[in-house]
Design a protein around this motif. Structure first.
Motif, short mmCIF file in Angstrom:
data_model
loop_
_atom_site.label_atom_id
_atom_site.label_comp_id
_atom_site.label_asym_id
_atom_site.label_seq_id
_atom_site.Cartn_x
_atom_site.Cartn_y
_atom_site.Cartn_z
N PHE A 690 0.84 -1.21 0.00
CA PHE A 690 0.00 0.00 0.00
C PHE A 690 0.87 1.26 0.00
CE2 PHE A 690 -0.88 -2.58 3.94
CZ PHE A 690 0.34 -2.31 4.54
N MET A 693 -0.36 7.23 1.66
CA MET A 693 -0.39 7.75 3.03
C MET A 693 -1.61 7.27 3.79
SD MET A 693 0.86 11.44 3.82
CE MET A 693 2.33 11.53 4.74
N LEU A 694 -2.62 6.82 3.07
CA LEU A 694 -3.82 6.35 3.75
C LEU A 694 -3.64 4.94 4.28
CD1 LEU A 694 -6.78 6.63 4.58
CD2 LEU A 694 -7.42 5.97 2.25
N GLU A 695 -3.07 4.06 3.47
CA GLU A 695 -3.02 2.66 3.87
C GLU A 695 -1.70 2.24 4.50
OE1 GLU A 695 -5.52 0.73 4.21
OE2 GLU A 695 -6.95 2.05 3.25
N TYR A 696 -0.62 2.99 4.27
CA TYR A 696 0.61 2.78 5.04
C TYR A 696 0.37 3.53 6.34
CZ TYR A 696 5.41 3.13 6.66
OH TYR A 696 6.54 3.06 7.42
N LYS A 697 0.18 2.79 7.43
CA LYS A 697 -0.31 3.42 8.65
C LYS A 697 0.81 4.03 9.46
CE LYS A 697 -4.37 1.77 7.66
NZ LYS A 697 -5.39 2.63 7.05
N SER A 698 0.63 5.31 9.71
CA SER A 698 1.56 6.05 10.55
C SER A 698 0.68 6.86 11.50
CB SER A 698 2.37 6.96 9.62
OG SER A 698 3.33 7.66 10.33
N THR A 700 -1.53 9.36 13.68
CA THR A 700 -2.04 10.72 13.50
C THR A 700 -1.92 11.44 14.85
OG1 THR A 700 -4.30 10.25 14.20
CG2 THR A 700 -3.76 9.78 11.91
N ASN B 146 -7.84 -3.06 -1.32
CA ASN B 146 -6.42 -2.74 -1.41
C ASN B 146 -5.81 -3.02 -2.78
OD1 ASN B 146 -6.04 -1.69 1.09
ND2 ASN B 146 -5.20 -3.55 2.00
N GLN B 150 -5.49 2.00 -5.69
CA GLN B 150 -4.06 2.19 -5.97
C GLN B 150 -3.99 3.00 -7.25
OE1 GLN B 150 -1.64 0.99 -4.03
NE2 GLN B 150 -2.49 -0.77 -2.94
N TRP B 154 0.44 1.22 -10.37
CA TRP B 154 0.43 0.07 -9.45
C TRP B 154 -0.52 -1.00 -9.99
CZ3 TRP B 154 -2.52 -3.17 -6.54
CH2 TRP B 154 -1.92 -3.82 -5.45
N ARG B 250 -7.48 1.53 12.48
CA ARG B 250 -6.22 1.48 13.21
C ARG B 250 -5.95 2.78 13.96
NH1 ARG B 250 -1.84 -2.38 12.60
NH2 ARG B 250 -2.90 -3.26 10.79
N ARG B 251 -6.32 3.89 13.35
CA ARG B 251 -5.93 5.18 13.93
C ARG B 251 -7.16 6.01 14.28
NH1 ARG B 251 -2.15 6.90 9.03
NH2 ARG B 251 -4.05 6.32 7.91
N GLY B 252 -6.95 7.03 15.08
CA GLY B 252 -8.06 7.84 15.55
C GLY B 252 -8.58 8.87 14.55
N ALA B 253 -8.05 8.87 13.36
CA ALA B 253 -8.53 9.76 12.31
C ALA B 253 -8.15 9.14 10.98
CB ALA B 253 -7.89 11.14 12.42
N PHE B 254 -8.67 9.73 9.88
CA PHE B 254 -8.16 9.39 8.57
C PHE B 254 -8.74 8.09 8.02
CE2 PHE B 254 -3.96 11.13 6.73
CZ PHE B 254 -4.36 10.94 5.43
N ASP B 255 -8.71 7.02 8.83
CA ASP B 255 -8.96 5.70 8.27
C ASP B 255 -10.44 5.39 8.04
OD1 ASP B 255 -6.30 5.06 8.18
OD2 ASP B 255 -6.29 4.17 10.19
N ASP B 325 -7.24 -3.05 5.71
CA ASP B 325 -6.26 -3.09 6.79
C ASP B 325 -6.61 -4.23 7.75
OD1 ASP B 325 -4.15 -2.30 8.37
OD2 ASP B 325 -5.28 -0.76 9.43
#
Ligand SMILES: Cc1cc2nc3c(=O)[nH]c(=O)nc-3n(C[C@H](O)[C@H](O)[C@H](O)COP(=O)(O)OP(=O)(O)OC[C@H]3O[C@@H](n4cnc5c(N)ncnc54)[C@H](O)[C@@H]3O)c2cc1C
Ligand code: SF4
Lengths: 839, 366
Positions: A690, A693-698, A700, B146, B150, B154, B250-255, B325
């Motif tokens: 992926f 920036m959306l699916e490669y998780k870093s 927030t 996924n 892309q 890709w 996974r995260r508190g925003a964005f996903d 994910d």
């Protein structure tokens, strides 16, 4: 000069480039717009490993708006960051090595036209066997991904011995063996790599690029394009984050440079996020094995570390990365005997390289988790265990690293106090835990990338009659605050305000060489050079003022934009007048300063990686909660103490510490540079899973815990005003501290990163089934290691050379050739074992 | 940078005008553009014409279901006054509307029956994307995978896939249909509240339960015809109901959600469940209603045991695939836990700490 307390140094200040950044006025590379500028796009390989049989670009060239199409034939000369790994071509000549390897370039009137034309280039490939993971590269030596390297698809393989570890294990009360895996991750700077190239009116090449290493790009461009270096100018634009990902010379820079020269028009390229994932040079995935012998009281008798690095498709900094996985273990704790074996293999994935902590976070992770296990077996508090074994200051380690001051014990004390460790560790309710870990890092690599004896950093000052000062230095502002450090050092010495100084940095035509923003070297090296230049200027001014106001030179104070008599402060002149007096006396006032690190004590092959003028230290405590039914993990708080020597600007130092914690938690909990293979009967594909920036998780901001930062300040005489690094070190202890906290919370060991809910739940399942309560790799493969270079440690009478090195003439990038002091023809020699140093 | 392909752009001022433009073919609606424009940059959709909805005032209001409003829905669905939400209302506007948090009157001091929708809307993407993204766009959001989300190069490297430009479904190579995932947060919440929608086209207007807008096919995930505009969402009056939404990401925003659990319940005075709806998001190509899960609750008090039964039943039909994910096994396994969280919250348990850990933010509680 009379002593004064610091006016600028040590005060929390707004950074000098802060205003431009928050008001959006900083010009990044992609903000540059030049008249007649055209745009470049790269066609990238869709196959992971293939021979390029034929490229037909005629349809693309005929596309309206296309100015130029280039292929590998336009770039016959290879380049690469290390002299030993000149294995990159700007565009593939006859081989592609990963999905994303560039094969052709289109230059067109705009990006969309260039993009559309890419689809009109026909490439015929002949697929080759694909290597997706290191074990495949170890088992299959053909086809070789490169025709150089230590063997088959092994890029680099090393074995270094410092004393007799086998005897040390025999002497130990306990011997621990653990295998760990550290997943790869990428830097993810917000700014995607961008560059503009132009032919200047004199016909010379100019490249503006978001690079951390303009000096090395300068050299690479001159080489790859066969243009005299004096006719190439590289300007590093402020980087919107780098973290090591912009430290190599890149194919897109070489391509647009050539295109601009051919077209005589400015050419711009701004990579997409996907392409940044293909540039990569990020954290190597590392499988590692740690074997440690300890006495009942926790004293370490010996350590044997094996690492296997998945290098990806090119060399990059990989030789250095390999050595770094074994270099710094000895810098934190006293390890009397040490054996390191490292192996880097090529695979068909984007190349790995230096990411914040370069090669050391992986083995730090293993070492600090193993210490937690050791402490538990020995019934010792893990903080207490570490305090017992902290290395002593002013020491030469088993692998010949010279350590200066060590603030580690103080870091441990400060962090355990802040976190109330003694009432939380092993005392929190189930599902809640705390973990501790420590680390150290270089304050600048002791050796340059290419062998030379010149300074690593130079600063030039120009003093104006107005009282304004311009400071020139090749260092690159990548967001870390290097411009601020430069200005602060000069301001402090000359007694003027930072706002009176203009920093001109990162321009190979205008500024003296600084090797670049990597290895946490800038503050220490540029800072020392800046101090030297400023002191030389101050001397000139002092002499002129002394004769004017009839006060002995050494009674003069430089402060508050004045030069005055320490004993009679009313007597003095304005700083601008001091400059005029000096200019009257000496002519135009300009001074230079430079810095060269001390010579390394390590003279064996491979000893070039690890030495540093001084080392920083950190200790972290992480608190976690884990849900037992889902494995869900949350980190509410992190305490971290960092031995900074002296904080030149505490605001920046805290920013670096918090940024390190942020990046570390990403690696600890979620980041993964992973790849997908499709069913082989249907497809050759091996693609980044992926690249977005959306699916490669870093993480927030929502995922960021509270960070409580403690700065330990014990000035180190080797650093400018006593300062050490802070850009990388504080990242290192966080990942193992998370793993140790998970164990404290829920009783399972996660011996790899990222530590995900899935893995925690699997470990909990194992625990419930009565199996080892652990998730992690089970074995380290058998590798045909070369003969170990035997270097007796200092306390066994060693002098830093290997006793059995016959191949010493083989040049290694980062080392000094003249250092092969071992007598030729002397075979492996037995040496007396003296035993661990008394403590 | 990635660039958009060329397209024609229209910005009509009325639904009728928009419907007329859409009837000509090769056109797509763009509302906030937060889903469509990135897709176009990746060449997943390349319409020749875009019909923008932002200038259509009649799509932008929230009202108390007054029958004179232009946002009319089928009388059979409206049952008096609930809430009517114009399709062009942004998620930020929705989240700011006090009626969503407190109920249609806006005066009740406690959390209202639409809390689940508020929680869902509040957890979409990021504040910036919610400022642009609309409720209509959220309901019509493309399904996700996924292998599909892309960029063009890709997808070329995997020879594309069935959903766009290719033949094979890489998630399940023998699958005859695309298994891309319904990833809208508000749809499960709205389905659990029994919402209806209005679709308008040049040939007329129709009303249907929101649940019927969806079908379980990753390519043809909507029953909407390409020339139809979703104009309004209608929420029925829900006296005595309470609702909640739990999102796994996974995260508190964005996903995007990898699991969404929307539950709505009506309790009688004694605490017995009179009616219930449990709807799962992101486990199929459409929001998945679990009538078995709901049936396990009706007639029972919300005891731990009843909740466990309902959670087992509700989680059973979830079929996560390996195209989002997290691993599919784990996603399948924790579905049960998330249904449990939701039902406990509706029971009145203090779930604030758990919510903070899972959502990494404070959200409404009962
Ligand atoms: C980084 C990122 C994260 C995201 N995270 C989430 C998330 O967590 N949860 C979530 O649910 N969504 C998420 N989204 C998706 C998107 O932002 C939201 O779903 C948003 O509500 C879409 O609304 P829009 O108005 O921008 O839709 P648009 O992009 O304008 O349209 C989306 C689709 O709906 C169609 N459409 C729009 N309006 C109508 C209408 N009135 N009638 C018929 N068809 C219409 C369009 O033709 C298009 O196919 C995310 C997007 C991004 C880029
Ligand atoms: S589920 Fe299959 S067909 Fe659908 S988008 Fe994913 S890979 Fe393509």
């Amino acid at each position: 000069m009379a002593a004064t307390s610091f006016k600028t140094i040590g005060k929390p200040r707004r950074r000098v480039d802060g205003r431009a950044k928050v008001t959006g006025q900083t010009k990044f590379a992609d903000d540059l717009m030049l008249p007649r500028m055209v745009h470049c796009k790269l066609l990238r390989s869709t196959l992971p490993h293939a021979r390029v049989v034929r490229i037909d670009a005629s349809r693309a060239l005929a596309h309206p708006g296309v100015h130029l199409v280039m292929t590998g034939r336009d770039f016959p000369i290879p380049y690469g960051i290390l002299p030993v790994s000149q294995d990159e071509h700007a565009l593939a000549i006859d081989r592609v090595r990963f999905v994303g390897d560039p094969v052709a370039a289109v230059i067109a009137r705009d990006e969309l036209t260039a993009f559309d034309a890419l689809d009109l280039i026909d490439v015929e490939y002949e697929p080759l066997r694909t290597f997706a993971d290191p074990e495949e590269s170890l088992t299959h030596s053909t086809p070789r991904i490169h025709d150089y390297g230590d063997a088959g698809n092994i890029h680099k393989i090393v074995s270094l011995g410092f004393g007799d570890v086998e005897q040390a294990f025999a002497d130990a009360d306990h011997v621990f063996e653990d295998t760990f895996f550290y997943q790869g991750s990428t830097h993810l700077p917000i700014e995607q790599h961008a560059a503009v190239a132009a032919k200047d009116p004199d016909g010379k090449l100019v490249l503006w690029s978001s690079t951390q290493t303009p000096h090395y790009v300068h050299r690479a461009l001159a080489k790859a394009l066969a243009i005299p270096a004096a006719h190439v100018r590289v300007i590093a634009t402020p980087n919107g984050g780098g973290f090591g990902g912009k430290s190599d010379p890149f194919n897109h820079e070489v391509v647009i440079a050539k295109a601009a020269m051919l077209l005589d028009r400015p050419v711009k390229i701004c990579l997409t996020r996907e392409e940044v994932f293909y540039c990569h040079r990020g954290r190597h995935p590392v499988l590692m094995h740690f074997k440690t012998g300890v006495k009942r009281d926790g004293t370490i008798t010996g350590l044997h570390v094996k690492t296997l690095l998945d290098g990806g498709a090119y060399g990059s900094y990989g030789v250095a990365s390999t050595f770094y996985t074994g270099a710094l273990q000895t810098v934190t704790y006293h390890i009397p005997t040490y054996h390191f074996q490292g192996c880097r293999v090529f695979t068909n994935k984007p190349p790995c390289g230096p990411k914040r902590g370069h090669g050391t976070p992986q083995s730090r992770f293993g070492q600090e988790i193993q210490l937690d296990k050791i402490a538990e077996t020995l019934s010792l508090d893990p903080a207490e265990l570490r305090l017992r074994i902290v290395e002593r200051p002013d020491t030469l380690t088993a692998n010949y690293l010279r350590i200066g001051t060590i603030g580690l014990a103080e870091c441990i004390r400060r962090v355990t106090h802040a976190a109330d460790w003694s009432s939380t560790y092993r005392k929190l309710p189930p599902g809640h835990g705390v973990g501790i870990a420590c680390s150290s890092y270089l304050s600048g690599a002791g050796l340059p990338i290419y062998w030379n004896d010149m300074p690593h950093s130079g600063v030039q000052l120009k003093l104006d009659r107005s009282g304004g000062v311009t400071a020139f230095c090749g260092a690159t502002e990548i967001g870390q605050g290097s411009d601020d450090v430069l200005v602060a050092c000069v301001a402090e010495i000359l007694g003027i305000d930072p706002i009176d100084i203009r920093a001109v940095t990162g321009d190979t035509d205008l500024t003296p060489v600084d090797l670049g923003s990597y290895s946490s070297r800038v503050t220490l090296m540029m800072g020392n050079a800046a101090i030297q230049a400023a002191e030389r200027a101050r001397d000139l001014l002092a002499e002129a003022v002394a004769s004017k106001i009839n006060v002995p030179k050494d009674r003069l104070v430089f402060a508050e934009r004045r030069v005055f008599d320490a004993e009679n402060p009313a007597t003095g002149v304005a700083f601008s007048d001091a400059v005029c007096l000096a200019e009257t006396m000496f002519g135009t006032i300009g001074t230079t300063g430079s810095y060269t690190p001390p010579r390394s004590a390590a003279k064996f092959k491979g000893g070039g990686v690890g030495p540093s003028p001084t080392y920083s230290y950190s200790a972290a405590i992480v608190e976690v909660t884990v849900e037992p039914s889902t494995g869900w993990i949350d980190v509410p708080r992190v305490w971290i103490a960092h031995d900074i020597g002296r904080a030149l600007n505490p605001t920046l130092v805290r920013g670096q510490v918090e940024g390190s914690v942020y990046m570390a938690l990403g690696e600890a909990l979620m980041e993964e540079q992973t790849f997908r293979r499709l069913p082989p009967r249907l497809s050759h594909a091996l693609v980044h899973k992926f690249p977005s920036m959306l699916e490669y998780k870093s993480p927030t901001t929502m995922d960021m815990p509270d960070v409580i930062t403690e700065l330990v300040e014990a000035p180190d005489p080797r650093g400018p005003f006593g300062a050490k690094e802070v850009g990388q070190g504080p990242l290192l202890p966080v990942m193992p501290a998370v793993a140790n906290a998970v164990y404290d919370a829920i009783g399972v060991r996660i011996d790899e990163v990222p530590i995900t809910p899935e893995k925690i739940l699997k470990a909990l399942d194992a625990k419930a089934a009565g199996k080892t309560p652990r998730y992690g790799p089970s074995r380290f493969p058998d590798i045909a290691w070369p003969e170990t270079l035997q270097v007796p440690p200092p306390w066994e009478g060693g002098d830093g050379t290997a006793v059995n090195d016959q191949r010493r003439s083989v040049p290694d990038t980062r080392e000094r050739h003249g250092a092969s002091a071992s007598a030729p023809g002397v075979g492996p020699r037995r040496y007396e074992k003296v035993g661990p140093r008394e403590r | 940078m990635m660039r958009l392909p060329y397209f024609r752009y229209h910005a009509p001022r009325t639904v009728a005008e928009a419907a007329d433009l859409l009837s000509k073919g090769d056109a797509m609606i763009v509302a906030g553009g937060t889903d469509l424009l990135p897709n176009m940059k990746r060449r997943q959709q390349v319409p020749g014409t875009l019909v923008g909805l932002r200038n259509i005032a009649e799509l932008r209001g929230i009202s108390n279901g007054d029958p004179s409003t232009k946002l009319r829905v089928a009388p059979s669905l409206s049952r008096g006054d609930g809430l009517m939400i114009g399709a062009g209302v942004t998620l930020t506007e929705l989240v700011r509307d006090v009626r969503l948090r407190q109920g249609y009157g806006g005066q009740a001091p406690v959390t209202g029956p639409y809390a689940g929708l508020w929680q869902a809307a509040r957890q979409v993407a990021t504040p910036q994307l919610r400022n642009m993204g609309t409720i209509g766009g959220n309901l019509c959001l493309d399904t996700r995978c996924n292998y599909y989300d892309q960029n063009y190069e890709w997808r070329k490297a995997i020879d594309f896939c069935m959903k766009k430009d290719g033949e094979t479904c890489w998630v399940a190579t023998s699958s005859p249909k695309c298994l891309a995932v319904s990833s809208t947060d508000t749809a499960p919440a709205l389905v659990s509240l029994g919402a209806g929608v209005t679709l308008a086209s040049a040939t007329g207007t129709r009303h249907l339960p929101l649940a019927d807008l969806y079908q379980n096919d990753g390519i043809h995930y909507l029953t909407r015809r390409p020339d139809e505009i979703l104009t309004a969402v209608h929420l029925p009056r829900l006296d005595g109901w309470r609702s909640t939404y739990w999102k796994l990401r996974r995260r508190g925003a964005f996903d995007f959600p990898v699991l969404g659990v929307a539950c709505a319940l009506k309790l009688d005075r004694s605490g017995t469940v009179e009616a219930a709806r449990i709807v799962l998001g992101a486990v199929a190509s459409r929001p998945l209603e679990s009538s078995n899960g709901a049936a396990a609750l009706v007639g029972h008090a919300l005891t731990d045991e009843a909740i466990a039964h309902a959670a087992d039943a509700a989680a059973q039909p979830a079929r996560p695939m390996d195209n989002t994910d997290y691993t599919l096994h784990w996603r399948k396994r924790v579905t049960r836990d998330f249904v449990t969280y939701a039902l406990r919250e509706l029971r009145g348990d203090d779930t604030r700490e758990l919510r903070r850990r899972v959502a990494r933010q404070e959200l409404l509680t009962m």
